[in-house]
Design a protein around this motif. Sequence first.
Motif, PDB file in Angstrom:
ATOM      1  N   ASP A   1     -11.926  13.097  -4.017  1.00  0.00           N
ATOM      2  CA  ASP A   1     -11.113  12.856  -5.219  1.00  0.00           C
ATOM      3  C   ASP A   1      -9.625  13.000  -4.904  1.00  0.00           C
ATOM      4  OD1 ASP A   1     -13.424  12.455  -6.666  1.00  0.00           O
ATOM      5  OD2 ASP A   1     -13.441  14.465  -7.567  1.00  0.00           O
ATOM      6  N   ALA A   2      -9.293  13.975  -4.064  1.00  0.00           N
ATOM      7  CA  ALA A   2      -7.890  14.184  -3.704  1.00  0.00           C
ATOM      8  C   ALA A   2      -7.344  12.989  -2.928  1.00  0.00           C
ATOM      9  CB  ALA A   2      -7.744  15.461  -2.880  1.00  0.00           C
ATOM     10  N   VAL A   3      -8.154  12.440  -2.023  1.00  0.00           N
ATOM     11  CA  VAL A   3      -7.736  11.269  -1.250  1.00  0.00           C
ATOM     12  C   VAL A   3      -7.569  10.057  -2.172  1.00  0.00           C
ATOM     13  CG1 VAL A   3      -8.472   9.603   0.501  1.00  0.00           C
ATOM     14  CG2 VAL A   3      -8.691  12.060   0.940  1.00  0.00           C
ATOM     15  N   ALA A   4      -8.514   9.866  -3.077  1.00  0.00           N
ATOM     16  CA  ALA A   4      -8.418   8.744  -4.014  1.00  0.00           C
ATOM     17  C   ALA A   4      -7.174   8.869  -4.890  1.00  0.00           C
ATOM     18  CB  ALA A   4      -9.672   8.682  -4.881  1.00  0.00           C
ATOM     19  N   THR A   5      -6.822  10.095  -5.255  1.00  0.00           N
ATOM     20  CA  THR A   5      -5.617  10.316  -6.055  1.00  0.00           C
ATOM     21  C   THR A   5      -4.368   9.940  -5.273  1.00  0.00           C
ATOM     22  OG1 THR A   5      -6.681  12.096  -7.305  1.00  0.00           O
ATOM     23  CG2 THR A   5      -4.264  12.070  -7.260  1.00  0.00           C
ATOM     24  N   VAL A   6      -4.333  10.300  -4.000  1.00  0.00           N
ATOM     25  CA  VAL A   6      -3.200   9.933  -3.151  1.00  0.00           C
ATOM     26  C   VAL A   6      -3.067   8.421  -3.066  1.00  0.00           C
ATOM     27  CG1 VAL A   6      -2.340   9.900  -0.767  1.00  0.00           C
ATOM     28  CG2 VAL A   6      -3.167  12.031  -1.768  1.00  0.00           C
ATOM     29  N   GLN A   7      -4.165   7.742  -2.816  1.00  0.00           N
ATOM     30  CA  GLN A   7      -4.108   6.288  -2.649  1.00  0.00           C
ATOM     31  C   GLN A   7      -3.645   5.596  -3.928  1.00  0.00           C
ATOM     32  OE1 GLN A   7      -8.143   5.803  -1.318  1.00  0.00           O
ATOM     33  NE2 GLN A   7      -7.584   5.902   0.851  1.00  0.00           N
ATOM     34  N   ALA A   8      -4.130   6.077  -5.052  1.00  0.00           N
ATOM     35  CA  ALA A   8      -3.695   5.494  -6.326  1.00  0.00           C
ATOM     36  C   ALA A   8      -2.223   5.795  -6.590  1.00  0.00           C
ATOM     37  CB  ALA A   8      -4.561   6.042  -7.461  1.00  0.00           C
ATOM     38  N   ALA A   9      -1.789   7.004  -6.276  1.00  0.00           N
ATOM     39  CA  ALA A   9      -0.403   7.385  -6.519  1.00  0.00           C
ATOM     40  C   ALA A   9       0.560   6.592  -5.651  1.00  0.00           C
ATOM     41  CB  ALA A   9      -0.228   8.888  -6.261  1.00  0.00           C
ATOM     42  N   VAL A  10       0.139   6.276  -4.419  1.00  0.00           N
ATOM     43  CA  VAL A  10       1.003   5.504  -3.523  1.00  0.00           C
ATOM     44  C   VAL A  10       1.291   4.133  -4.132  1.00  0.00           C
ATOM     45  CG1 VAL A  10       1.069   4.304  -1.308  1.00  0.00           C
ATOM     46  CG2 VAL A  10       0.392   6.708  -1.401  1.00  0.00           C
ATOM     47  N   LYS A  11       0.261   3.464  -4.597  1.00  0.00           N
ATOM     48  CA  LYS A  11       0.472   2.142  -5.195  1.00  0.00           C
ATOM     49  C   LYS A  11       1.270   2.240  -6.490  1.00  0.00           C
ATOM     50  CE  LYS A  11      -3.142  -0.667  -3.168  1.00  0.00           C
ATOM     51  NZ  LYS A  11      -4.130  -1.738  -3.406  1.00  0.00           N
ATOM     52  N   ALA A  12       1.009   3.263  -7.271  1.00  0.00           N
ATOM     53  CA  ALA A  12       1.713   3.412  -8.545  1.00  0.00           C
ATOM     54  C   ALA A  12       3.190   3.731  -8.351  1.00  0.00           C
ATOM     55  CB  ALA A  12       1.048   4.506  -9.377  1.00  0.00           C
ATOM     56  N   SER A  13       3.536   4.281  -7.190  1.00  0.00           N
ATOM     57  CA  SER A  13       4.925   4.701  -6.960  1.00  0.00           C
ATOM     58  C   SER A  13       5.791   3.611  -6.341  1.00  0.00           C
ATOM     59  CB  SER A  13       4.941   5.927  -6.036  1.00  0.00           C
ATOM     60  OG  SER A  13       4.481   5.582  -4.730  1.00  0.00           O
ATOM     61  N   HIS A  14       5.217   2.441  -6.072  1.00  0.00           N
ATOM     62  CA  HIS A  14       6.002   1.353  -5.488  1.00  0.00           C
ATOM     63  C   HIS A  14       7.213   1.017  -6.358  1.00  0.00           C
ATOM     64  CE1 HIS A  14       3.392   0.655  -2.233  1.00  0.00           C
ATOM     65  NE2 HIS A  14       2.596  -0.257  -2.734  1.00  0.00           N
ATOM     66  N   GLY A  15       8.365   0.885  -5.724  1.00  0.00           N
ATOM     67  CA  GLY A  15       9.525   0.353  -6.401  1.00  0.00           C
ATOM     68  C   GLY A  15       9.462  -1.168  -6.446  1.00  0.00           C
ATOM     69  N   PRO A  16      10.452  -1.809  -7.051  1.00  0.00           N
ATOM     70  CA  PRO A  16      10.432  -3.275  -7.167  1.00  0.00           C
ATOM     71  C   PRO A  16      10.294  -3.986  -5.815  1.00  0.00           C
ATOM     72  CG  PRO A  16      12.119  -2.345  -8.593  1.00  0.00           C
ATOM     73  CD  PRO A  16      11.597  -1.214  -7.761  1.00  0.00           C
ATOM     74  N   LEU A  17      11.022  -3.524  -4.804  1.00  0.00           N
ATOM     75  CA  LEU A  17      10.938  -4.168  -3.487  1.00  0.00           C
ATOM     76  C   LEU A  17       9.569  -3.953  -2.861  1.00  0.00           C
ATOM     77  CD1 LEU A  17      12.354  -5.735  -1.233  1.00  0.00           C
ATOM     78  CD2 LEU A  17      13.182  -3.544  -0.325  1.00  0.00           C
TER      79      LEU A  17
END
Length: 536
Positions: A343-359
């Motif tokens: 669950d912790a790994v899945a949270t990291v992966q989701a957070a990485v995509k959610a944190s993308h800036g416009p570029l």
Amino acid sequence: MQTQDTLTGGQALVRLLANYQVDTVFGIPGVHTLELYRGLPGSGIRHVLTRHEQGAGFMADGYARVTGKPGVCFVITGPGVTNASTPIGQAYADSIPMLVISSVNHTASLGKGWGCLHETQDQRALTAPITAFSAVALTPEDLPELIARAYAVFDSERPRPVHISVPLDVLAAPIARDWTAEVVRRPTRGVPATEVLAAAAAKLAAAKRPMIIAGGGALNAGAEVQQLSQRLAAPVFTSVAGKGLLAVDEPLNAGSTLCTEAGWQLIAQADVVLAVGTEMADTDFWRERLPLTGELIRVDIDPRKFNDFYPCALALQGDSQHTVRALVEQLPDANAASGEAQDAVATVQAAVKASHGPLQKIHQAILDRVQAALPANAFISTDMTQLAYTGNYAFASSQPRSWLHPTGYGTLGYGLPAGIGAKFGAPQRPGLVLVGDGGFLYTAQELATAVEELDSPLVVLLWNNDALGQIRDDMLGLDIEPIGVLPRNPDFAALARAFGCEVREPQSLAQLETDLHSGFAHAGVTLIELKHTCAQ
């Protein structure tokens, strides 16, 4: 007087390299390497003509990264060595095995400043700081010893480049005896002492939240790292050099996300961290220091890593594959419950995509199209470009030795020649080069080598944002007026056609995916120029 059957030092050296199973050398013949080239016909070694010695070094690097074997290049004394010193430095920074054979002026002239052609006052001193060792062969009989020493580095130490200079008179001199079959390879696959292994295993078994960081030194230990991860229920982070170590769908695979806020937050929760075959450099983490609060255990073949920027509680010096396997054998047979860690790994992966800036969202959209079109066995060679920086953590590699990036030295111009070299190491694997418009112009001339030599797919995806984008953004971020970051680019499509490439100019991301499929179906070189205005 030399008889017809007597080998020169240069001829004998080539035969010796062939007996060390060298099958490819990259280089440019010059007046100071003619005796090496006398030895190539009939040797079984393929010579790849590059268009610059920098290209020769980067091709040797790419060859080494996909094969695990040392890449070899021949360069002339003086400017050949200085041109190759940048790829030598890159290989040193990223622990890549490379053998650079160069000429040097006649023995009698060394260090005397006579003004000889290509003279360098102390050529060995130029490369000594960026090699495992740099040496001069003062007689032909020095050569088998020096080559054996080089392979001792490649086989048993932290793999790094080796430079051997051979004076012109030594290259041309007849050998006193035939040493061309004197191959010495004694790989050592050591493991730490039993008591140290037991102590490390005890700490890992007792940990509440163990985690693993694996790097390029663990590329041969993927199965063992996965087994250890499952046994401990430990998330696995990799460095950029370790991308693809675990299967993409492995639920404990956190990928190379230790350069993101989500990755930092997770590693900070570990009470024990096992670092395997990684120097734990800030070029992987994008911050000066990881927020490690737990104990650190390090597995490394290089003892200098145990007390550097991240001193460790336990040091396990040895081969990563054998050491991790020995750790697994010390642990209980049953796998730990892994639901919370997954669950912790899945949270990291989701957070990485959610944190993308416009570029980064634009980059992700491009990388998604690449992922959709990429053949299963393909490799990607990348340059220092913003698209690759996002890909370093956001693109999932399906196998090791498939994402080649100049992490430590950070060399512009790496991507194209390294991708070409990788094609010679693995011609059956389709190749993709990710390069920006700025970095492409550092080594664009190597398209001539690619078109001339390759008969299987190599796709060059040129991300053209008409700027030195990262430096421009850094200047703006520091409130510096942007200077020198908006160069006038050539007509890249016309340039590629002039070299003989197939060319595609997609006007949308959907068309990009179609063009990528076409490129991977073409037995040769395809340049795809994607302009930033077509990716938004």
